[in-house]
Each structure stands twice: as structure tokens, then as C-alpha cells.
Enzyme design. Sequence first.
Site, PDB file in Angstrom:
ATOM      1  N   VAL A  16       0.834  -1.208   0.000  1.00  0.00           N
ATOM      2  CA  VAL A  16       0.000   0.000   0.000  1.00  0.00           C
ATOM      3  C   VAL A  16       0.871   1.261   0.000  1.00  0.00           C
ATOM      4  O   VAL A  16       0.567   2.243  -0.695  1.00  0.00           O
ATOM      5  CB  VAL A  16      -0.978   0.002   1.202  1.00  0.00           C
ATOM      6  CG1 VAL A  16      -1.880   1.222   1.158  1.00  0.00           C
ATOM      7  CG2 VAL A  16      -1.816  -1.274   1.213  1.00  0.00           C
ATOM      8  N   GLU A 131     -10.213   5.798   6.566  1.00  0.00           N
ATOM      9  CA  GLU A 131     -11.121   5.310   5.514  1.00  0.00           C
ATOM     10  C   GLU A 131     -10.623   4.009   4.892  1.00  0.00           C
ATOM     11  O   GLU A 131     -11.406   3.102   4.581  1.00  0.00           O
ATOM     12  CB  GLU A 131     -11.249   6.389   4.427  1.00  0.00           C
ATOM     13  CG  GLU A 131     -12.184   6.047   3.304  1.00  0.00           C
ATOM     14  CD  GLU A 131     -13.631   5.825   3.755  1.00  0.00           C
ATOM     15  OE1 GLU A 131     -14.283   6.785   4.140  1.00  0.00           O
ATOM     16  OE2 GLU A 131     -14.075   4.650   3.738  1.00  0.00           O
ATOM     17  N   LYS A 207     -12.652  -5.230  10.713  1.00  0.00           N
ATOM     18  CA  LYS A 207     -13.391  -4.239   9.924  1.00  0.00           C
ATOM     19  C   LYS A 207     -14.810  -4.068  10.457  1.00  0.00           C
ATOM     20  O   LYS A 207     -15.332  -2.952  10.520  1.00  0.00           O
ATOM     21  CB  LYS A 207     -13.404  -4.663   8.449  1.00  0.00           C
ATOM     22  CG  LYS A 207     -12.010  -4.575   7.829  1.00  0.00           C
ATOM     23  CD  LYS A 207     -11.923  -5.331   6.523  1.00  0.00           C
ATOM     24  CE  LYS A 207     -10.532  -5.211   5.913  1.00  0.00           C
ATOM     25  NZ  LYS A 207     -10.301  -6.158   4.826  1.00  0.00           N
TER      26      LYS A 207
HETATM   27  P1  NDP Z   1       3.261  -4.799   3.560  1.00  0.00           P
HETATM   28  O1  NDP Z   1       3.734  -5.910   4.441  1.00  0.00           O
HETATM   29  O2  NDP Z   1       3.311  -4.986   2.091  1.00  0.00           O
HETATM   30  O3  NDP Z   1       4.080  -3.458   3.903  1.00  0.00           O
HETATM   31  C1  NDP Z   1       4.499  -3.087   5.186  1.00  0.00           C
HETATM   32  C2  NDP Z   1       5.860  -2.413   5.063  1.00  0.00           C
HETATM   33  O4  NDP Z   1       6.226  -1.867   6.320  1.00  0.00           O
HETATM   34  C3  NDP Z   1       6.961  -3.390   4.653  1.00  0.00           C
HETATM   35  O5  NDP Z   1       7.802  -2.791   3.703  1.00  0.00           O
HETATM   36  C4  NDP Z   1       7.688  -3.618   5.967  1.00  0.00           C
HETATM   37  O6  NDP Z   1       9.020  -3.983   5.793  1.00  0.00           O
HETATM   38  C5  NDP Z   1       7.578  -2.257   6.607  1.00  0.00           C
HETATM   39  N1  NDP Z   1       7.756  -2.270   8.055  1.00  0.00           N
HETATM   40  C6  NDP Z   1       7.497  -3.266   8.933  1.00  0.00           C
HETATM   41  N2  NDP Z   1       7.780  -2.852  10.192  1.00  0.00           N
HETATM   42  C7  NDP Z   1       8.237  -1.589  10.098  1.00  0.00           C
HETATM   43  C8  NDP Z   1       8.694  -0.635  11.049  1.00  0.00           C
HETATM   44  N3  NDP Z   1       8.728  -0.900  12.352  1.00  0.00           N
HETATM   45  N4  NDP Z   1       9.084   0.578  10.599  1.00  0.00           N
HETATM   46  C9  NDP Z   1       9.071   0.864   9.268  1.00  0.00           C
HETATM   47  N5  NDP Z   1       8.649  -0.009   8.325  1.00  0.00           N
HETATM   48  C10 NDP Z   1       8.235  -1.213   8.727  1.00  0.00           C
HETATM   49  O7  NDP Z   1       1.791  -4.452   4.030  1.00  0.00           O
HETATM   50  P2  NDP Z   1       0.622  -3.774   3.178  1.00  0.00           P
HETATM   51  O8  NDP Z   1       1.142  -2.616   2.445  1.00  0.00           O
HETATM   52  O9  NDP Z   1      -0.131  -4.818   2.449  1.00  0.00           O
HETATM   53  O10 NDP Z   1      -0.356  -3.296   4.357  1.00  0.00           O
HETATM   54  C11 NDP Z   1      -0.081  -2.117   5.104  1.00  0.00           C
HETATM   55  C12 NDP Z   1      -1.292  -1.827   5.972  1.00  0.00           C
HETATM   56  O11 NDP Z   1      -2.411  -1.610   5.135  1.00  0.00           O
HETATM   57  C13 NDP Z   1      -1.683  -2.958   6.916  1.00  0.00           C
HETATM   58  O12 NDP Z   1      -2.185  -2.406   8.106  1.00  0.00           O
HETATM   59  C14 NDP Z   1      -2.789  -3.684   6.165  1.00  0.00           C
HETATM   60  O13 NDP Z   1      -3.666  -4.356   7.013  1.00  0.00           O
HETATM   61  C15 NDP Z   1      -3.472  -2.502   5.509  1.00  0.00           C
HETATM   62  N6  NDP Z   1      -4.228  -2.805   4.315  1.00  0.00           N
HETATM   63  C16 NDP Z   1      -3.671  -3.520   3.296  1.00  0.00           C
HETATM   64  C17 NDP Z   1      -4.390  -3.753   2.138  1.00  0.00           C
HETATM   65  C18 NDP Z   1      -3.844  -4.535   1.007  1.00  0.00           C
HETATM   66  O14 NDP Z   1      -4.594  -4.787   0.053  1.00  0.00           O
HETATM   67  N7  NDP Z   1      -2.569  -4.936   1.037  1.00  0.00           N
HETATM   68  C19 NDP Z   1      -5.744  -3.227   1.974  1.00  0.00           C
HETATM   69  C20 NDP Z   1      -6.243  -2.471   3.108  1.00  0.00           C
HETATM   70  C21 NDP Z   1      -5.502  -2.288   4.226  1.00  0.00           C
HETATM   71  P3  NDP Z   1       9.362  -5.567   5.699  1.00  0.00           P
HETATM   72  O15 NDP Z   1       8.631  -6.067   4.507  1.00  0.00           O
HETATM   73  O16 NDP Z   1      10.832  -5.591   5.564  1.00  0.00           O
HETATM   74  O17 NDP Z   1       8.857  -6.161   6.988  1.00  0.00           O
HETATM   75  N1  HSE Z   2      -6.145  -8.585   3.484  1.00  0.00           N
HETATM   76  C1  HSE Z   2      -7.210  -7.688   3.312  1.00  0.00           C
HETATM   77  C2  HSE Z   2      -8.245  -8.295   2.389  1.00  0.00           C
HETATM   78  C3  HSE Z   2      -6.715  -6.406   2.710  1.00  0.00           C
HETATM   79  O1  HSE Z   2      -7.953  -9.325   1.751  1.00  0.00           O
HETATM   80  O2  HSE Z   2      -9.345  -7.778   2.308  1.00  0.00           O
HETATM   81  C4  HSE Z   2      -7.779  -5.344   2.650  1.00  0.00           C
HETATM   82  O3  HSE Z   2      -8.092  -4.904   3.938  1.00  0.00           O
END
Ligand code: NDP
Ligand code: HSE
Length: 465
Positions: A16, A131, A207
Amino acid sequence: MAEKKVKVGLVGFGTVGCGVAKLITEEADAIAAKTSLRLELACVVDIDTQSPRLVKLADGILTNDINRLLDDDTIQIGVELVGGTDAAKQIQLKLLEAGKDVVTANKALLAEYGNELMHCAHKNGRCIAFEASCAGGIPIISGIRTGLAANEIRAMYGIVNGTCNYILSNMTSKNEDFPEALSQAQKLGYAEADPTLDINGGDSAHKLAILASIAFGYEIALDDIFVEGIESISKDDICYGGEMGYCLKLLAIGQKASLAARDSSHGLQSTSHEARVTRHEAREKISLRVHPSFIAKDNRLASVDGSFNAVSIFGSAVGQVMYYGRGAGMMPTASAIVADIIDVALGNSATTFRHLCLKPRNQTAALIEKIDNLVTRFYIRLMAKDQPGVFAQVGKVLAENAISISGALQHEGQGPDNTVPVVVTTHPTRQSKVTAALENLDKLDTICSRPVCIRIVDIPEDKEG
Ligand code: NDP
Ligand code: HSE
């Protein structure tokens, strides 16, 4: 109007995070033209600054030092996209204490520690915008808070986990196996870092906790929500349910229990006493649950496939409203995050945040309906020995528990070891009675594996005429 520069700091440069960086950099001109806000990505923090990413940042933006963001007073908004509840909580608290407004998609954190974070935000005169935490790109939170503000929300039925919907859709229409469909959802960036939370229903519960608190105006604890995931769903049940006119979805349901009783009174002629008792007991209560649900194939939610999400809401004035769109993935989620950044920068989020009034737990905990009291219909599948009298035994156990059969299905010689699948559907029945009946069915010598039980949810549809 003169442009206002808005500096944004991002923590978490994963799926994201990359989407947000891409949108801010590529759409800055279009956003400025629409809003007079010039968004600038001033700092991106991630523990890993070496791995290649989908988006290229200007030199000096990516860092592993969060203090660069916290100490920069020109950055007004901090976006937390790390995920999880440990580091993410500390990051959000630090951002708020450093005087920054927070934008997040972290439903797990909000569902578990939302009250503490909101308190910290109020104390520091900041706001939290979230959101993107529910239903990805669908503006469902502002839809409920603003668009439906004049309504008493009576019920919501949501497909709010893209991963589960993708898995169930592919098992249904492409005959894929569970592991194959899950692995594809992970590759497409829909699944959580730990997909257990997707498939065990935990993510949908997070959610639902957020959506239901906004819709019903209650502080809701995760323990208030009954949760069952899709881990043990088999293609056979999807298929038998399909033959009986149903489609399987993982639903997150929030329902004023008085409505639950009214809906469930369909077909209850023979147990009208139960309907009356339920109506009486149910007044004021709220049923919150996440579970695999058979819904009628012609219900609008049945056509929501793949990673798409949809939430059907029933309001006192508006009737039924359905929100539909992509519920997961890099760009749909980034769309909601950037919308929140714009709303924070315009000052709208601070106003809505200040006016979010939730009844405290000490007034609401007793109003949450226990799952044992749920009255709904059920699909029950038994693997039975193919011999005389088995159907009669099953019917007897159900009758002893005052459960009325509404449909039945049996295929010839399909199971292993001379067993056959016997499927029955029930009229509306109290959950506690079905639980007792399943225990008794499991004890029968003629039933060869644990009964499978899936709730049937008769979602009302607002129709013309
Ligand atoms: P990812 O795992 O792809 O990204 C998280 C990133 O944060 C990784 O690059 C990770 O590094 C880094 N990270 C972990 N710990 C730390 C830290 N302490 N400080 C700085 N960076 C850190 O997750 P997503 O992007 O998929 O999801 C992010 C958020 O969005 C979550 O809360 C998820 O629930 C929410 N979300 C995701 C959706 C989706 O479709 N993916 C949809 C809706 C909500 P590393 O990989 O090295 O651990
Ligand atoms: N893992 C979640 C899903 C991401 O599959 O709906 C969106 O919140």
C-alpha cells in the site's frame, strides 16, 4: 486560489505504501487542480531501504530513521502503513505526540487499540483518519458517517475481506483448491502479511468492529464479535449449497437484533412461540458476527466476486444502500489513503473526528447478543452410512431439538467407504438448538465424520414495487 503545500511522511513502504507514493507523485498536479492542495511526499520510512520497490523515490526521501519524520515540523501528516499492532501502535502514538495527524489503513490496530489511539489524538489536538481500514477503495466510512448520517442503521451485511472472497469465488467458479486460490491472492497483494488473519475471519472482524461502531454509535470490543473463518470450507459444500440455490460468502454482519428476529420469523409458523420470545428478548440488542454464509444466488451480494468487496446497509430512511468496489490491493487502498490525506489537509477530518460520539462500553457491553441466541437457517451436511433408517435417525435427532427441515439433498454413492453425503437445510432455528443437535448427530454410529454446519443468511432485498 493559491496552492497550499502539504508535506506528507509515510511509514511502511510495502504494497500500500508504494501505491500511496505512486499516487502522490503521479497525481500531484491533478489533485492540486481539484483541491488547491499540493501534496509532497517529504519522507518515507521503512526498516528495509535496500530491496527494490515498484516505485522510485527521489534521492534522500527513503530512510530507516523515523526521527527524520517525527522531528520535521513542516510535515503535517504521518501515514502509518506498517501493519500489525506492536510497532504500528508505537509509531502512531509517536506521530500524534509529535503533533502530526495520522492516516492509516491498519484495521487490526484500530479494532484492538482504537480507543487508546483516539484518546491520544484528542489529547494532542490531532485526528486519525482511517477510511482505508475497511473495504479498501470503497468510501464506506464516510458513506456511513456523512451520507447516511440522518438514518438509524438497522443492519449491515458486508463482504469485507478481498482475500476470502477471491478464494471462495475461485473455488466456486474455477474449481480451484483452497491453497491454490490463497497463494494467488497473496501474489496479487490482497492478503495480509500473515494470511491467517484473512482466512480465519479475524480481518473481517476487525473491519466489522470499526464499521459497526460508526454505524451503531457504540464502542465495540473484538470479543463482542462471533468469528468463524473459511479454513475448513470444502468445494463439496460450495457445490451442494449451489445445487440448493445458494452461493457461499464470508459475511461480516451487524444487525439490530430486533431486525434479526423479524427476518428470521419467515417460515416460523410451527414455532411462532419462539419467534415471539426472540422478538421480546431481542429488543435493543445487536448481533455482530463473521462467518461463512450461504446466501440466495439472486441476492445482489452473491454476484460480488474476486477481491471485490460490498456492503449492504439498511437505514431507517434510505432503505437499502449497497457499496461496491475493490476491497484490497495496492492502488484501491492507496486511493482511500490519499483521499484521507486530502480530507485531513482540508480540515474536514478534524471536524468529523471531533464529532465522533460512541456510547462507552459500560453502557453497551450488555446489549451485544450472544451467538447462542441467534435465530437463523442452517445448512447441515452429514457423511452417513448408506443403509436403511439413516435418514429417519437424522430426522429424529432434528425433531427432538425442535428443528424443522426445509430442504434435503442426497446423492447416490458419492462418499468414501460406502458413505453418502446427506444435506438438510432448516427453517429458522435458534443456534443453541442446532449446536445440541449436531452433538447428538455426531454420536450416531451411522454418521461417519463430524457434521458440517453453515449458516444460511436470508438477506432482505429492497425491491421496486
Ligand atoms: P506490507 O507488508 O506490504 O508493507 C508493510 C511495510 O512496512 C513493509 O515494507 C515492511 O518492511 C515495513 N515495516 C514493517 N515494520 C516496520 C517498522 N517498524 N518501521 C518501518 N517499516 C516497517 O503491508 P501492506 O502494504 O499490504 O499493508 C499495510 C497496511 O495496510 C496494513 O495495516 C494492512 O492491514 C493494511 N491494508 C492492506 C491492504 C492490502 O490490500 N494490502 C488493503 C487495506 C488495508 P518488511 O517487509 O521488511 O517487513
Ligand atoms: N487482506 C485484506 C483483504 C486487505 O484481503 O481484504 C484489505 O483490507
